[in-house]
Motif scaffolding. Sequence first.
Motif, PDB file in Angstrom:
ATOM      1  N   ASP A 191     -13.721  35.303  -8.652  1.00 38.78           N
ATOM      2  CA  ASP A 191     -13.285  33.913  -8.512  1.00 38.78           C
ATOM      3  C   ASP A 191     -13.847  33.106  -9.680  1.00 38.78           C
ATOM      4  OD1 ASP A 191     -12.064  34.480  -6.010  1.00 38.78           O
ATOM      5  OD2 ASP A 191     -14.012  34.313  -5.037  1.00 38.78           O
ATOM      6  N   PHE A 192     -12.944  32.465 -10.427  1.00 34.37           N
ATOM      7  CA  PHE A 192     -13.347  31.691 -11.599  1.00 34.37           C
ATOM      8  C   PHE A 192     -12.962  30.227 -11.431  1.00 34.37           C
ATOM      9  CE2 PHE A 192     -12.809  35.990 -13.271  1.00 34.37           C
ATOM     10  CZ  PHE A 192     -13.943  36.144 -14.058  1.00 34.37           C
ATOM     11  N   SER A 193     -13.799  29.336 -11.944  1.00 32.40           N
ATOM     12  CA  SER A 193     -13.512  27.899 -11.972  1.00 32.40           C
ATOM     13  C   SER A 193     -13.477  27.437 -13.421  1.00 32.40           C
ATOM     14  CB  SER A 193     -14.586  27.106 -11.211  1.00 32.40           C
ATOM     15  OG  SER A 193     -14.612  27.460  -9.845  1.00 32.40           O
ATOM     16  N   GLY A 194     -12.484  26.617 -13.743  1.00 33.82           N
ATOM     17  CA  GLY A 194     -12.358  26.128 -15.110  1.00 33.82           C
ATOM     18  C   GLY A 194     -11.140  25.249 -15.241  1.00 33.82           C
ATOM     19  N   SER A 195     -10.504  25.300 -16.398  1.00 32.08           N
ATOM     20  CA  SER A 195      -9.327  24.465 -16.630  1.00 32.08           C
ATOM     21  C   SER A 195      -8.425  25.121 -17.666  1.00 32.08           C
ATOM     22  CB  SER A 195      -9.758  23.077 -17.126  1.00 32.08           C
ATOM     23  OG  SER A 195      -8.632  22.272 -17.394  1.00 32.08           O
ATOM     24  N   LEU A 196      -7.140  25.225 -17.338  1.00 30.87           N
ATOM     25  CA  LEU A 196      -6.153  25.759 -18.280  1.00 30.87           C
ATOM     26  C   LEU A 196      -4.842  25.018 -18.064  1.00 30.87           C
ATOM     27  CD1 LEU A 196      -5.542  27.850 -20.490  1.00 30.87           C
ATOM     28  CD2 LEU A 196      -4.689  29.363 -18.672  1.00 30.87           C
ATOM     29  N   ALA A 197      -4.457  24.239 -19.060  1.00 35.88           N
ATOM     30  CA  ALA A 197      -3.212  23.472 -18.975  1.00 35.88           C
ATOM     31  C   ALA A 197      -2.043  24.319 -19.445  1.00 35.88           C
ATOM     32  CB  ALA A 197      -3.327  22.202 -19.823  1.00 35.88           C
ATOM     33  N   SER A 198      -0.868  23.982 -18.954  1.00 34.31           N
ATOM     34  CA  SER A 198       0.342  24.666 -19.398  1.00 34.31           C
ATOM     35  C   SER A 198       0.521  24.471 -20.896  1.00 34.31           C
ATOM     36  CB  SER A 198       1.553  24.103 -18.645  1.00 34.31           C
ATOM     37  OG  SER A 198       2.738  24.730 -19.077  1.00 34.31           O
ATOM     38  N   GLY A 199       0.804  25.554 -21.597  1.00 35.85           N
ATOM     39  CA  GLY A 199       0.985  25.474 -23.039  1.00 35.85           C
ATOM     40  C   GLY A 199      -0.279  25.686 -23.845  1.00 35.85           C
ATOM     41  N   ASP A 209     -17.667  32.277 -10.189  1.00 36.56           N
ATOM     42  CA  ASP A 209     -18.234  31.664  -8.991  1.00 36.56           C
ATOM     43  C   ASP A 209     -19.113  32.651  -8.226  1.00 36.56           C
ATOM     44  OD1 ASP A 209     -16.753  29.456  -9.675  1.00 36.56           O
ATOM     45  OD2 ASP A 209     -15.183  29.795  -8.177  1.00 36.56           O
ATOM     46  N   GLN A 210     -20.030  32.105  -7.434  1.00 33.74           N
ATOM     47  CA  GLN A 210     -20.925  32.942  -6.625  1.00 33.74           C
ATOM     48  C   GLN A 210     -20.181  33.651  -5.501  1.00 33.74           C
ATOM     49  OE1 GLN A 210     -24.203  30.517  -5.302  1.00 33.74           O
ATOM     50  NE2 GLN A 210     -25.217  30.559  -7.296  1.00 33.74           N
ATOM     51  N   SER A 211     -18.972  33.203  -5.194  1.00 30.25           N
ATOM     52  CA  SER A 211     -18.184  33.854  -4.146  1.00 30.25           C
ATOM     53  C   SER A 211     -17.619  35.197  -4.598  1.00 30.25           C
ATOM     54  CB  SER A 211     -17.023  32.946  -3.719  1.00 30.25           C
ATOM     55  OG  SER A 211     -16.203  32.621  -4.835  1.00 30.25           O
ATOM     56  N   SER A 212     -17.774  35.527  -5.882  1.00 31.03           N
ATOM     57  CA  SER A 212     -17.239  36.781  -6.416  1.00 31.03           C
ATOM     58  C   SER A 212     -18.020  37.982  -5.886  1.00 31.03           C
ATOM     59  CB  SER A 212     -17.299  36.764  -7.947  1.00 31.03           C
ATOM     60  OG  SER A 212     -16.548  35.687  -8.472  1.00 31.03           O
TER      61      SER A 212
END
Length: 208
Positions: free
Chosen positions: A134-142, A125-128
């Motif tokens: 700061d990262f945006s994405g997706s990570l599900a459990s498992g 993210d630009q806020s870094s």
Amino acid sequence: MNNFSKIAIAALTFGGSISAASAAGVITNITASGDGLGSFNYTIDDTNRVLDLTKVFNSVDPIVLTFTVEHSTGPGNPYTVKEAVINSSSQLWTDFHYTIGEPDRGNGVVFTQHNNSVLSGFSLDQSSGPRNLDFSGSLASGDPAVTAGFMISPFDPGQGNTMTFTITQAPTIGQVPPVPEPETYAMLLAGLGLMGVMVKGRNSKKSA
């Protein structure tokens, strides 16, 4: 060329420009704490200034890594960090954050060339900045572990001295759609039943 290779090349490029330094801060120990901690292990390659970390989150609570730095002679290049992050929290992550805490003495510590930092499956993210990633994405459990790559620059605390600094790591969970209450299901079924009666009545009239 993968993202971590780019981090490694950036580290070599940056390191080459300061290799003439005669003193350096070397990381001698890393500990992990926090309510989110499932497990943690690491290796340190001080010759090549590389840290290899693996951590498992059992919840979305933060994990705090505490780094111990001692004085040494030699090039003061940044450390290249390769990190495997595993989500065992039973919740979907939609963001991930790294924050450097002030050292207990001396100067600040920064993410060197922070714009080159990566986390697989996420975008930076630009806020870094030099003190936060700061990262945006997706990570599900498992899901399989995601791999982070970044550089950190501890300073030399001076001969006979040590210092510590921290990096707090914290996932953020997404909004989960609420589960309908039993009353909602009952109203839905009643509505469907009423529509069925109305349709049946219309068909009967047409037949007559």
